[in-house]
Scaffold this motif. Sequence first.
Motif, PDB file in Angstrom:
ATOM      1  N   GLN A  94      -5.605  13.101  -4.201  1.00 28.40           N
ATOM      2  CA  GLN A  94      -4.809  11.926  -3.859  1.00 28.40           C
ATOM      3  C   GLN A  94      -3.325  12.143  -4.120  1.00 28.40           C
ATOM      4  O   GLN A  94      -2.484  11.742  -3.323  1.00 28.40           O
ATOM      5  N   ALA A 117      -8.984  10.849  -5.051  1.00 24.25           N
ATOM      6  CA  ALA A 117      -9.227   9.500  -4.538  1.00 24.25           C
ATOM      7  C   ALA A 117     -10.358   8.852  -5.311  1.00 24.25           C
ATOM      8  O   ALA A 117     -11.409   9.444  -5.536  1.00 24.25           O
ATOM      9  N   LYS A 289      -2.866   7.342   3.080  1.00 24.68           N
ATOM     10  CA  LYS A 289      -3.730   6.705   2.085  1.00 24.68           C
ATOM     11  C   LYS A 289      -3.130   5.428   1.514  1.00 24.68           C
ATOM     12  O   LYS A 289      -3.646   4.881   0.537  1.00 24.68           O
ATOM     13  N   GLN A 291      -2.636   1.744   0.965  1.00 22.62           N
ATOM     14  CA  GLN A 291      -3.512   0.593   1.126  1.00 22.62           C
ATOM     15  C   GLN A 291      -2.736  -0.712   1.300  1.00 22.62           C
ATOM     16  O   GLN A 291      -3.077  -1.534   2.137  1.00 22.62           O
ATOM     17  N   THR A 313      -1.962   3.108  -3.313  1.00 22.89           N
ATOM     18  CA  THR A 313      -2.828   4.024  -2.587  1.00 22.89           C
ATOM     19  C   THR A 313      -4.256   3.883  -3.086  1.00 22.89           C
ATOM     20  O   THR A 313      -4.516   3.201  -4.075  1.00 22.89           O
ATOM     21  N   ALA A 314      -5.166   4.549  -2.420  1.00 23.24           N
ATOM     22  CA  ALA A 314      -6.595   4.365  -2.684  1.00 23.24           C
ATOM     23  C   ALA A 314      -6.956   4.859  -4.068  1.00 23.24           C
ATOM     24  O   ALA A 314      -6.895   6.047  -4.355  1.00 23.24           O
ATOM     25  N   ARG A 440      -7.496  -1.079   6.411  1.00 20.71           N
ATOM     26  CA  ARG A 440      -7.626  -0.742   4.994  1.00 20.71           C
ATOM     27  C   ARG A 440      -8.473  -1.756   4.229  1.00 20.71           C
ATOM     28  O   ARG A 440      -8.773  -1.555   3.062  1.00 20.71           O
ATOM     29  N   GLN A 442     -11.430  -3.560   2.655  1.00 19.57           N
ATOM     30  CA  GLN A 442     -12.787  -3.211   2.261  1.00 19.57           C
ATOM     31  C   GLN A 442     -13.728  -4.416   2.314  1.00 19.57           C
ATOM     32  O   GLN A 442     -14.902  -4.279   2.632  1.00 19.57           O
ATOM     33  N   THR A 464      -8.906  -4.280  -0.937  1.00 17.27           N
ATOM     34  CA  THR A 464      -8.739  -2.910  -0.470  1.00 17.27           C
ATOM     35  C   THR A 464      -9.250  -1.952  -1.534  1.00 17.27           C
ATOM     36  O   THR A 464      -9.742  -2.374  -2.586  1.00 17.27           O
ATOM     37  N   ALA A 465      -9.088  -0.653  -1.269  1.00 14.52           N
ATOM     38  CA  ALA A 465      -9.525   0.365  -2.225  1.00 14.52           C
ATOM     39  C   ALA A 465      -8.470   0.658  -3.274  1.00 14.52           C
ATOM     40  O   ALA A 465      -8.637   1.563  -4.077  1.00 14.52           O
ATOM     41  N   SER A 466      -7.374  -0.097  -3.284  1.00 18.20           N
ATOM     42  CA  SER A 466      -6.320   0.125  -4.257  1.00 18.20           C
ATOM     43  C   SER A 466      -6.773  -0.285  -5.644  1.00 18.20           C
ATOM     44  O   SER A 466      -7.525  -1.251  -5.812  1.00 18.20           O
TER      45      SER A 466
END
Length: 532
Positions: A94, A117, A289, A291, A313-314, A440, A442, A464-466
């Motif tokens: 990442q 990640a 990447k 988010q 970011t993720a 982005r 989720q 999100t994946a953040s």
Amino acid sequence: MRSLHPASVAVRSLSRSLNTGFLFFVVGIVVSPGGNGTDLLSVGALVAIGIVTGIIYEFAYYRRFRYELSDDTFDVTSGVFARRDRELPVGRIQNVDIRQNVIGRVLGIAAVHIETAGGGQTEVSLQYVAEDEAHRLRRRLRRGASAETADATDSSPTETGAQATESEREIDDDEELLFEIRPHELAILSIFTIDPGASLLGGIALSFASGFDPATLLPTDRIAGLPGPESGLLTLAWGLVLFLLAAWVISAALTFTRYYGFRLTRVGDELYYERGLLQRYSGTIPLEKVQTLTVSESIPFRWFGYAALSVETAGYAPGQSDSRGTESAIPLADADRVAELARAIEPFGPIDLESPPRRARERYAVRYSLVVAAIVGGAYVLARYTAVVRQWYVLAVLAVLVPVAAHLKWSNRGYRIGDRYFLTRTGFWRRTTKVVPYYRVQAVIHQATIFQRRRRLASVTADTASSASLLGRAAIAYDVDEKRGLEMQAIIEERLQDRLRARQRERTVGQWFRDATESADEEPSADETDDR
């Protein structure tokens, strides 16, 4: 396989020897509290043993630490007593942070911290490698470890001369300077930023300055002749003023050293940042990447027309030392410059937000009225049973501020459902505007508390994946109409699927063109066919 820089033995040994020596010193003092000559010699021997032990351990650590970067993986072998082999897929890496303290900058070495990640902690730390080697690793990892495959086998661990320098020149030629903090921006940021950790440091500094008694710093001529209770209150107030002053000074100094020389550049599809005076940080923010974008406008910065931009970011937000929050793409700049850079990362267009319904403002007024009632009631109890508070009813004047506070809270909240992005805004003291691309998202959460249901309100969250989402800082549209919230949930889910299908088509077409190009390159030319 490559090894760490030889100077890492000395730097790591210094840190470990100090820790081990201090531990042995404390043990020696506990075991031999008498303090005679023999006991002091014993304590000194224990400290010496601790220092020598630390040096031996770090030398063994250096000898047994190996790493190698291949086309697909970054392999690390480490461990003094127990061997540990780690294989990190390059595609999951990442971020790569490069950090240099004062000693590292003098010796020309740096620490490299590699994150993957979804990881909340550093996966691999190289402490320490040559500065050129650190930049080489970052370049290769961010390029997918494919552009310089031959360099991994043809060069030695310390071979960082003209070839590495030439590669750095190529990178510098491709860099586009996006932002560089200006002196007055750094000054404003330092003056008006309060670091939570500085409060503790300020308290410690105040304790040492006053001999652990803030009353010693009081102007005694002003408290002479005052009654005991008033003298005690004045002493407490003076101590609080000194505490806040020390915290402010230390916080300003820490902020100045942290963001000194902050600059942000762009190389291809990645942002590259560097900052720091005493300890230099540098790293990358992969645009693919990203988010969420967060534009922050805190008071008093908003009064001067300044804002900040954060990039999430993720699973990881780089550049925050050991904390996992959000990295500042711009710590402080003119609001127009911040908006321009934010749109360069994600072209989300104008921020035309839809406000919550007016009955949400009524909900805030009721909430603040209850808070004021609780404060007045608490003051009454203190006045009834203690002498701390006398005119408790004066606090009832806070009720005048309830309508103002409710309106400010309502007017600073909003949301927008765009074609490609979901935008939310909340907060008065620290107003934050979040921009989330649909692809982005989720999960979309529609929820309503018992108090919201009484007024037909709900909140819609785009998760999100953040890592910021895990800390409760997701993009949330607060107190929207209940039916409108259900429509928002359906729209976001629908546009999420549309964006995913569109991106899948783009990838498929791009892969088709790449395969066609490779096939054309592999086909023999007419001259080659005639020769055959």
